[in-house]
Write an enzyme that holds these catalytic residues in place. Sequence first.
Site, mmCIF file in Angstrom:
data_model
loop_
_atom_site.group_PDB
_atom_site.id
_atom_site.type_symbol
_atom_site.label_atom_id
_atom_site.label_comp_id
_atom_site.label_asym_id
_atom_site.label_seq_id
_atom_site.Cartn_x
_atom_site.Cartn_y
_atom_site.Cartn_z
ATOM 1 N N ASP A 191 14.519 20.422 64.123
ATOM 2 C CA ASP A 191 15.370 21.410 63.447
ATOM 3 C C ASP A 191 16.839 21.042 63.661
ATOM 4 O O ASP A 191 17.186 20.358 64.627
ATOM 5 C CB ASP A 191 15.144 22.809 64.032
ATOM 6 C CG ASP A 191 13.727 23.306 63.786
ATOM 7 O OD1 ASP A 191 13.079 22.800 62.859
ATOM 8 O OD2 ASP A 191 13.293 24.191 64.549
HETATM 9 N N1 URA Z 1 9.450 22.978 67.187
HETATM 10 C C1 URA Z 1 10.472 23.676 66.690
HETATM 11 O O1 URA Z 1 10.395 24.899 66.597
HETATM 12 N N2 URA Z 1 11.567 23.027 66.306
HETATM 13 C C2 URA Z 1 11.704 21.697 66.415
HETATM 14 O O2 URA Z 1 12.756 21.153 66.063
HETATM 15 C C3 URA Z 1 10.638 20.975 66.941
HETATM 16 C C4 URA Z 1 9.515 21.631 67.327
#
Ligand code: URA
Length: 230
Positions: A102
């Site tokens: 993310d």
């Molecule tokens: N899980 C998440 O919620 N975000 C990420 O970036 C990776 C795994």
Amino acid sequence: MRLDKLLAHMDYGSRKEVKELIRKGYVLVNGNVIKDDDYKVDEFNDEINILDSEIKYEEFIYIMLNKPDGYVSATYDFNNPTVLDLINDYKKRNLFPVGRLDIDTVGLLLITNDGALAHKLLSPKSHVDKKYYLKYEGKYDESFIKKFQDGIVLDDGYKCMSASFIDLGNNEAYIIIKEGKFHQVKRMMESVGCNVTFLKRVSFGNLSLDESLEEGKWRHLTIEEVESLK
Ligand code: URA
């Protein structure tokens, strides 16, 4: 491959600049000066030099990036900088991130142009362990460990594969998952009534984040690291 294309691929300059190097007689193939920019080389077997330095052509590039907050895990984005904006070299080598973190997640991101390896690592059948360090708001309960082991059910009804929750105290934990659903760790924590406030990936398969890499910095993987991923 054409000599000028190979040199441009290796970032010795733009196509125009490397043609200039070739015409000036700075480039040798197997000890012979080549002034012909469309000369065909065997990039894997010919010995290619620019003046005194030998050029090693590597088909695949493997990079470990310590991703900072605010960068999108994509090759292009309308609104935000991408992780590729952090890598100034290899502009012409079709690099891409292996999977997504993310925008606000930090930590280990593999960047390569090896599509076959990326495909293998990302295949749902591969079950590559991904380990995250997190801080969260909410109340820890010992039942988390079993709930994660048994398979957390996400808000859309999807039952996750067995995962590990390792309590570190102080609202900090490690979570190890084998899949990569959208916002998976954040949604797993939501399902036990908690809110992730910081998320960092610390390992991906056999590859661990090099803690000497500051956020936003990258390095090439070692041969051993590449082998361990394969
Ligand atoms: N899980 C998440 O919620 N975000 C990420 O970036 C990776 C795994």
